[in-house]
Design a protein around this motif. Structure first.
Motif, mmCIF file in Angstrom:
data_model
loop_
_atom_site.group_PDB
_atom_site.id
_atom_site.type_symbol
_atom_site.label_atom_id
_atom_site.label_comp_id
_atom_site.label_asym_id
_atom_site.label_seq_id
_atom_site.Cartn_x
_atom_site.Cartn_y
_atom_site.Cartn_z
ATOM 1 N N VAL A 30 12.555 10.282 -4.049
ATOM 2 C CA VAL A 30 12.176 8.939 -4.430
ATOM 3 C C VAL A 30 11.841 8.033 -3.712
ATOM 4 O O VAL A 30 12.661 7.603 -2.965
ATOM 5 N N LEU A 31 10.972 6.532 -4.050
ATOM 6 C CA LEU A 31 10.376 6.195 -3.362
ATOM 7 C C LEU A 31 11.228 4.835 -3.770
ATOM 8 O O LEU A 31 10.394 4.233 -4.469
ATOM 9 N N PRO A 32 12.102 4.175 -2.959
ATOM 10 C CA PRO A 32 11.885 2.575 -3.570
ATOM 11 C C PRO A 32 10.619 1.519 -2.799
ATOM 12 O O PRO A 32 11.145 1.491 -1.975
ATOM 13 N N LEU A 33 10.460 0.656 -3.380
ATOM 14 C CA LEU A 33 9.609 0.171 -2.688
ATOM 15 C C LEU A 33 9.004 -1.451 -3.361
ATOM 16 O O LEU A 33 9.808 -1.837 -4.599
ATOM 17 N N ALA A 34 8.962 -1.982 -2.129
ATOM 18 C CA ALA A 34 8.975 -3.590 -2.249
ATOM 19 C C ALA A 34 8.294 -4.059 -2.264
ATOM 20 O O ALA A 34 7.819 -3.844 -1.137
ATOM 21 N N LEU A 35 7.744 -5.255 -2.797
ATOM 22 C CA LEU A 35 6.209 -5.840 -2.379
ATOM 23 C C LEU A 35 6.480 -7.211 -2.064
ATOM 24 O O LEU A 35 6.781 -7.774 -3.661
ATOM 25 N N GLU A 36 6.191 -7.948 -1.299
ATOM 26 C CA GLU A 36 5.959 -10.063 -1.169
ATOM 27 C C GLU A 36 5.371 -9.986 -1.665
ATOM 28 O O GLU A 36 5.179 -11.191 -2.460
ATOM 29 N N HIS A 37 3.664 -9.270 -1.033
ATOM 30 C CA HIS A 37 2.947 -9.732 -1.919
ATOM 31 C C HIS A 37 1.515 -8.704 -1.858
ATOM 32 O O HIS A 37 1.817 -7.837 -0.770
ATOM 33 N N LEU A 38 0.987 -8.378 -2.709
ATOM 34 C CA LEU A 38 -0.572 -7.485 -2.680
ATOM 35 C C LEU A 38 -1.336 -7.687 -3.421
ATOM 36 O O LEU A 38 -1.243 -8.532 -4.116
ATOM 37 N N GLU A 39 -2.560 -7.351 -2.610
ATOM 38 C CA GLU A 39 -3.396 -7.715 -3.127
ATOM 39 C C GLU A 39 -4.739 -7.077 -2.256
ATOM 40 O O GLU A 39 -5.039 -6.869 -2.027
ATOM 41 N N ILE A 40 -5.749 -7.110 -3.957
ATOM 42 C CA ILE A 40 -6.667 -6.129 -4.219
ATOM 43 C C ILE A 40 -7.690 -6.280 -4.162
ATOM 44 O O ILE A 40 -7.756 -7.129 -5.591
ATOM 45 N N THR A 41 -8.778 -6.354 -4.124
ATOM 46 C CA THR A 41 -10.259 -6.513 -4.146
ATOM 47 C C THR A 41 -11.573 -5.895 -3.771
ATOM 48 O O THR A 41 -11.703 -5.616 -2.907
ATOM 49 N N PRO A 42 -11.618 -5.510 -5.064
ATOM 50 C CA PRO A 42 -11.627 -4.845 -6.746
ATOM 51 C C PRO A 42 -10.430 -3.981 -6.909
ATOM 52 O O PRO A 42 -10.199 -3.148 -5.543
ATOM 53 N N LEU A 43 -9.837 -3.746 -7.882
ATOM 54 C CA LEU A 43 -9.733 -2.231 -8.150
ATOM 55 C C LEU A 43 -10.153 -1.739 -9.718
ATOM 56 O O LEU A 43 -10.089 -2.797 -10.440
ATOM 57 N N ARG A 44 -11.077 -0.537 -9.355
ATOM 58 C CA ARG A 44 -11.777 0.223 -10.290
ATOM 59 C C ARG A 44 -11.212 1.261 -11.060
ATOM 60 O O ARG A 44 -10.237 1.967 -10.061
ATOM 61 N N SER A 45 -10.987 0.883 -12.386
ATOM 62 C CA SER A 45 -10.197 2.649 -12.662
ATOM 63 C C SER A 45 -10.758 3.451 -12.722
ATOM 64 O O SER A 45 -9.986 4.491 -12.710
ATOM 65 N N GLU A 46 -11.943 3.704 -12.406
ATOM 66 C CA GLU A 46 -12.861 4.779 -12.160
ATOM 67 C C GLU A 46 -12.487 5.529 -10.051
ATOM 68 O O GLU A 46 -12.004 6.284 -10.506
ATOM 69 N N TYR A 47 -12.237 4.532 -9.660
ATOM 70 C CA TYR A 47 -11.479 5.079 -8.155
ATOM 71 C C TYR A 47 -10.633 4.037 -7.859
ATOM 72 O O TYR A 47 -10.404 3.108 -6.700
ATOM 73 N N PRO A 48 -8.991 3.940 -8.693
ATOM 74 C CA PRO A 48 -8.320 3.034 -8.026
ATOM 75 C C PRO A 48 -7.313 3.581 -6.210
ATOM 76 O O PRO A 48 -7.057 2.591 -6.291
#
Length: 395
Positions: A203-221
């Motif tokens: 079990v991993l509780p995850l909290a994000l203040e901010h996340l930005e991904i450039t780019p995000l591809r469905s082929e290689y996420p």
């Protein structure tokens, strides 16, 4: 989420197809006008073909006028009900239930704004998320490409849980993919559960203040998450920071319940902390190269009980010579074909492989022979299987 993106893209494709038909009609009207101009100059009556072509152009004009009027009406009045009908169809075909409280957008510009979004899997076991606000911008001029082009996707206020099943497969899912040129997530708090992991660490509780991904591809996420992310947050209470090309988490406690996840050698360590850094050496290379840096500090050695007292004492003595601070570095290599469609490091055993290399290198730093390494548990089937799934090279 992928289902929502695909449905929205299909909805946006309608005005694009209408625009293509309108362009075809304009070309036809131009040809019709040119034909009449030639006949007028030669003082001839319209031919049968020209009269037939005129009927086609006027019929197409009427149809396109009706379709455009309908689209404008849907965009201004029926946008929200139409989107609900499409999402209901997605639930029937894929089992993913996407609901929202309010929606607005423009099918001509490719912008969609949703509020009060909930996303659930049909059986409720895999995915249950709520999103306060979601904005999607689609590149309309590139909509007919092989992958859906998303200019920007923004999510704010994400809550819920994600469960990874034991039967989760590896590989790119069938159907049309997508490319999100910029993904932004603010204020996220979810629980990630891995049913394939050990009960104490799954079990991993995850909290994000901010996340930005450039780019995000469905082929290689997974590659994009590792190498193209900027983020701030906490995972199981430990703060982490990501910059494009690197991830860093500091002061992870080496308590007994935490060191179980660090493999066999970890069971010898108590107290102290570990700083973990992961750097993409060649983000676009094949294989993908990751450098892992581990800094252990303030720990003490607590040998487990066992029958081989002399070997245990020898290993404990080797640990004592290291002091209370230890730095380790190694490199992992992942082939691109193994990463196609993989969204989670657990799917390809990346954590197991990293733990395996950490244990091996620490064993070498301790000067242990093969028997001592086996005593530490480095010859276990789980670690050997992880080593066979992926290739790793020591620095």
């Amino acid at each position: 989420m992928e289902a929502l993106l695909i449905v929205v893209a299909e909805l946006m494709a309608v005005p694009l197809l209408v625009a293509a038909a309108l362009l075809f009609e304009l070309v036809g009207a131009a040809l019709l006008g040119a034909g009449y101009l030639v006949l007028w100059r030669e003082r001839q009556r319209p031919t049968r073909l020209l009269r037939w072509w005129r009927r086609v152009v006027w019929t197409l004009t009427g149809v396109l006028g009706f379709v455009l009027t309908t689209l404008v009406f849907v965009d201004l009045v029926l946008y929200e009900p139409g989107l609900r009908l499409l999402l209901d169809q997605v639930e029937r075909t894929s089992g993913v239930d996407v609901c929202f409280e309010r929606a607005r957008g423009n099918i001509f510009t490719g912008h969609v704004h949703l509020e009060g979004v909930t996303i659930r899997h049909r059986n409720g076991a895999d995915l249950a998320l709520s999103i306060g606000r979601l904005d999607i911008d689609i590149a309309m001029l590139r909509l007919l490409e092989r992958e859906v082009p998303i200019t920007q996707l923004q999510l704010h206020g994400v809550r819920g849980a994600i469960v990874r099943n034991r039967a989760l497969g590896v590989g790119q899912p069938g159907g049309r993919g997508f490319v999100i040129e910029r993904l932004v997530v603010d204020d996220l708090a979810i629980d990630f559960e891995d049913l394939a992991a050990a009960p104490t660490t799954r079990v991993l509780p995850l909290a994000l203040e901010h996340l930005e991904i450039t780019p995000l591809r469905s082929e290689y996420p997974l590659v994009d998450v590792l190498c193209h992310t900027r983020a701030r947050g906490r995972a199981r209470g430990n703060a982490f920071v990501a910059e494009p090309g690197s991830w860093n988490v500091r002061d992870v406690p080496l308590a007994p319940q935490a060191t179980i996840g660090l493999g066999a050698v970890g069971r010898w360590l108590r107290d102290g902390n570990v700083d973990i850094g992961v750097t993409c050496v060649e983000p676009e290379g094949d294989p993908l190269k990751l450098r892992v840096d581990l800094d252990l500090s303030g720990f003490r050695v607590s040998p487990p009980a066992g029958d081989r007292r002399s070997a245990i004492q020898r290993i404990a003595a080797a640990f004592s010579h290291l002091g209370t601070k230890l730095q380790l570095q190694f490199e992992l290599e992942l082939e691109q074909n193994r990463l196609r469609g993989v969204a989670s490091a657990a799917q390809v055993g990346l954590w197991d492989l990293g733990v395996h290399q950490y244990n091996l290198q620490l064993g070498r730093r301790l000067g242990l022979d093969a028997d001592d390494m086996n005593l530490l548990g480095l010859g276990s089937r789980a670690l050997d299987a992880a080593h066979q799934r992926l290739h790793a090279r020591q620095r």
